[in-house]
Motif scaffolding. Structure first.
Motif, PDB file in Angstrom:
ATOM      1  N   LEU A 183       0.955  -1.156   0.114  1.00 50.27           N
ATOM      2  CA  LEU A 183       0.235   0.013   0.219  1.00 50.27           C
ATOM      3  C   LEU A 183       0.897   1.123  -0.019  1.00 50.27           C
ATOM      4  N   ASN A 184       0.287   2.360  -0.758  1.00 48.10           N
ATOM      5  CA  ASN A 184       1.216   3.481  -0.737  1.00 48.10           C
ATOM      6  C   ASN A 184       0.447   4.563   0.062  1.00 48.10           C
ATOM      7  N   LEU A 185       1.117   4.743   1.235  1.00 50.16           N
ATOM      8  CA  LEU A 185       0.309   5.703   2.171  1.00 50.16           C
ATOM      9  C   LEU A 185       1.348   6.452   2.957  1.00 50.16           C
ATOM     10  N   ASP A 186       0.728   7.488   3.586  1.00 47.53           N
ATOM     11  CA  ASP A 186       1.518   8.306   4.254  1.00 47.53           C
ATOM     12  C   ASP A 186       2.383   7.589   5.191  1.00 47.53           C
ATOM     13  N   LYS A 187       3.601   8.161   5.522  1.00 41.60           N
ATOM     14  CA  LYS A 187       4.777   7.403   6.332  1.00 41.60           C
ATOM     15  C   LYS A 187       3.961   7.356   7.921  1.00 41.60           C
ATOM     16  N   ASP A 188       3.011   8.237   8.272  1.00 43.74           N
ATOM     17  CA  ASP A 188       2.643   8.104   9.473  1.00 43.74           C
ATOM     18  C   ASP A 188       1.852   6.928   9.932  1.00 43.74           C
ATOM     19  N   ILE A 189       1.255   6.623   8.859  1.00 41.55           N
ATOM     20  CA  ILE A 189       0.351   5.292   8.889  1.00 41.55           C
ATOM     21  C   ILE A 189       1.304   4.080   8.939  1.00 41.55           C
ATOM     22  N   TYR A 190       1.027   3.161   9.844  1.00 39.39           N
ATOM     23  CA  TYR A 190       1.735   1.859  10.076  1.00 39.39           C
ATOM     24  C   TYR A 190       1.126   0.831   9.447  1.00 39.39           C
ATOM     25  N   VAL A 191       1.542   0.176   8.304  1.00 42.88           N
ATOM     26  CA  VAL A 191       1.202  -0.963   7.711  1.00 42.88           C
ATOM     27  C   VAL A 191       1.848  -2.060   7.829  1.00 42.88           C
ATOM     28  N   HIS A 192       1.433  -3.100   8.239  1.00 41.52           N
ATOM     29  CA  HIS A 192       2.338  -4.478   8.511  1.00 41.52           C
ATOM     30  C   HIS A 192       1.486  -5.242   7.655  1.00 41.52           C
ATOM     31  N   ASN A 193       2.523  -5.885   6.548  1.00 41.14           N
ATOM     32  CA  ASN A 193       1.992  -6.605   5.531  1.00 41.14           C
ATOM     33  C   ASN A 193       2.207  -8.037   5.666  1.00 41.14           C
ATOM     34  N   ILE A 194       1.072  -8.851   5.497  1.00 46.09           N
ATOM     35  CA  ILE A 194       1.188 -10.318   5.709  1.00 46.09           C
ATOM     36  C   ILE A 194       0.603 -10.993   4.409  1.00 46.09           C
ATOM     37  N   ASP A 195       1.874 -11.346   3.830  1.00 43.20           N
ATOM     38  CA  ASP A 195       1.556 -12.083   2.441  1.00 43.20           C
ATOM     39  C   ASP A 195       1.790 -13.691   2.458  1.00 43.20           C
ATOM     40  N   LEU A 196       0.519 -14.194   2.559  1.00 38.59           N
ATOM     41  CA  LEU A 196       0.788 -15.808   2.823  1.00 38.59           C
ATOM     42  C   LEU A 196       1.534 -16.605   1.602  1.00 38.59           C
ATOM     43  N   GLY A 197       1.570 -16.039   0.433  1.00 36.54           N
ATOM     44  CA  GLY A 197       2.119 -16.763  -0.575  1.00 36.54           C
ATOM     45  C   GLY A 197       3.766 -16.802  -0.277  1.00 36.54           C
ATOM     46  N   VAL A 198       4.174 -15.422   0.124  1.00 35.69           N
ATOM     47  CA  VAL A 198       5.594 -15.427   0.329  1.00 35.69           C
ATOM     48  C   VAL A 198       5.807 -15.913   1.615  1.00 35.69           C
ATOM     49  N   GLU A 199       5.189 -16.025   2.748  1.00 38.28           N
ATOM     50  CA  GLU A 199       5.568 -16.768   3.881  1.00 38.28           C
ATOM     51  C   GLU A 199       5.689 -18.311   3.500  1.00 38.28           C
ATOM     52  N   LEU A 200       4.838 -18.790   2.847  1.00 36.19           N
ATOM     53  CA  LEU A 200       4.742 -20.200   2.450  1.00 36.19           C
ATOM     54  C   LEU A 200       6.081 -20.617   1.820  1.00 36.19           C
ATOM     55  N   GLN A 201       6.271 -19.574   0.595  1.00 40.82           N
ATOM     56  CA  GLN A 201       7.742 -19.890  -0.124  1.00 40.82           C
ATOM     57  C   GLN A 201       8.926 -19.937   0.856  1.00 40.82           C
ATOM     58  N   ALA A 202       8.817 -19.029   1.945  1.00 46.42           N
ATOM     59  CA  ALA A 202      10.118 -19.023   2.890  1.00 46.42           C
ATOM     60  C   ALA A 202      10.034 -20.242   3.625  1.00 46.42           C
ATOM     61  N   LEU A 203       9.030 -20.784   3.864  1.00 46.87           N
ATOM     62  CA  LEU A 203       8.840 -21.978   4.910  1.00 46.87           C
ATOM     63  C   LEU A 203       9.243 -23.212   3.937  1.00 46.87           C
ATOM     64  N   PHE A 204       8.876 -23.264   2.591  1.00 47.35           N
ATOM     65  CA  PHE A 204       9.398 -24.115   1.749  1.00 47.35           C
ATOM     66  C   PHE A 204      10.887 -24.145   1.754  1.00 47.35           C
ATOM     67  N   PHE A 205      11.496 -22.908   1.604  1.00 47.62           N
ATOM     68  CA  PHE A 205      13.017 -22.819   1.313  1.00 47.62           C
ATOM     69  C   PHE A 205      13.666 -23.216   2.682  1.00 47.62           C
ATOM     70  N   TYR A 206      13.146 -22.878   3.827  1.00 46.84           N
ATOM     71  CA  TYR A 206      13.821 -23.249   4.942  1.00 46.84           C
ATOM     72  C   TYR A 206      13.897 -24.936   5.121  1.00 46.84           C
ATOM     73  N   MET A 207      12.684 -25.521   4.750  1.00 45.27           N
ATOM     74  CA  MET A 207      12.594 -26.915   4.872  1.00 45.27           C
ATOM     75  C   MET A 207      13.609 -27.453   3.983  1.00 45.27           C
ATOM     76  N   LYS A 208      13.605 -27.029   2.786  1.00 42.07           N
ATOM     77  CA  LYS A 208      14.518 -27.616   1.943  1.00 42.07           C
ATOM     78  C   LYS A 208      16.281 -27.460   2.362  1.00 42.07           C
ATOM     79  N   ASN A 209      16.495 -26.371   2.781  1.00 34.88           N
ATOM     80  CA  ASN A 209      17.731 -26.179   3.453  1.00 34.88           C
ATOM     81  C   ASN A 209      18.078 -26.566   5.010  1.00 34.88           C
ATOM     82  N   LEU A 210      17.192 -27.285   5.353  1.00 36.30           N
ATOM     83  CA  LEU A 210      17.500 -27.662   7.050  1.00 36.30           C
ATOM     84  C   LEU A 210      18.849 -28.638   6.979  1.00 36.30           C
TER      85      LEU A 210
END
Length: 210
Positions: A183-210
């Motif tokens: 989101l492109n918003l004023d810097k005074d607004i706090y935005v916390h992004n949760i992209d489930l696709g990115v989080e799953l890809q990160a999980l797959f990467f960590y599992m592969k590199n255990l």
């Protein structure tokens, strides 16, 4: 909170873990804990824990550890805050409904979901788990009436930016963004992004590199 130091994002993301740990320790009747004990419980190295805590001043003493009651009070007052936040969910589809059904057990004393908004006429006027669903046309009125500070955004990407701008204009201070766009918003607004696709890809990467 020590205002002279900029708190790194990585540290901020670990604060809820620390709060939960001290809350559980207090419930278990524990008086003091060491950084080693916190490290073993949270799988965070002791040096990182001490560095995280150093941003907020002297929270413990060498050889003594951390007083559980004092640290729990500190996290509640200076990090979580003592006031209760009113929250709305924007989008009452599958993800929005799942969030309405979710038991925010550790946050019941910190937040109240005062409603959800959607434009689907089949959803408007119904409720999920006691949360009423309103039409998006009522957004500004609800935010003003309920003094809403936080919104959870679960809309399609195509309408998310426009809705986020409406939220900010209506007075919302923080947005938990489950949409796949930044989101492109004023810097005074706090935005916390949760992209489930990115989080799953990160999980797959960590599992592969255990």
């Amino acid at each position: 909170m020590n205002s002279k130091k900029k708190i790194p994002n990585a540290t901020m993301k670990r604060l809820p873990l620390y709060y939960r740990y001290f809350n559980q320790a207090e419930e278990a009747g524990t008086d003091r804990v060491s950084s080693r004990e916190i490290s073993e419980a949270l799988d965070i190295d002791s040096a990182t824990i001490r560095r995280d805590f150093s941003y907020f001043g002297e929270l413990g003493r060498k050889g003594y550890g951390y007083n559980v009651k004092s640290l729990l009070k500190f996290f509640m007052e200076h990090i979580q805050g003592t006031d209760k936040k009113n929250v709305i969910i924007i989008g009452a589809g599958n993800l929005g409904s799942a969030l309405m059904n979710y038991k925010f057990t550790n946050l019941n004393d910190k937040m109240t979901v005062v409603g959800a908004l959607d434009h689907n006429k089949h959803l408007v006027g119904t409720e999920v788990n006691g949360v009423d669903i309103y039409h998006t046309d009522e957004l500004e009125d609800i935010i003003s009436r309920e003094k809403v500070e936080v919104a959870i955004l679960t809309l399609p990407a195509s309408v998310s930016q426009e809705m986020a701008e409406r939220l900010v204009a209506a007075g919302v201070k923080g947005i938990l963004n489950f949409t796949p766009i930044r989101l492109n918003l004023d810097k005074d607004i706090y935005v916390h992004n949760i992209d489930l696709g990115v989080e799953l890809q990160a999980l797959f990467f960590y599992m592969k590199n255990l």
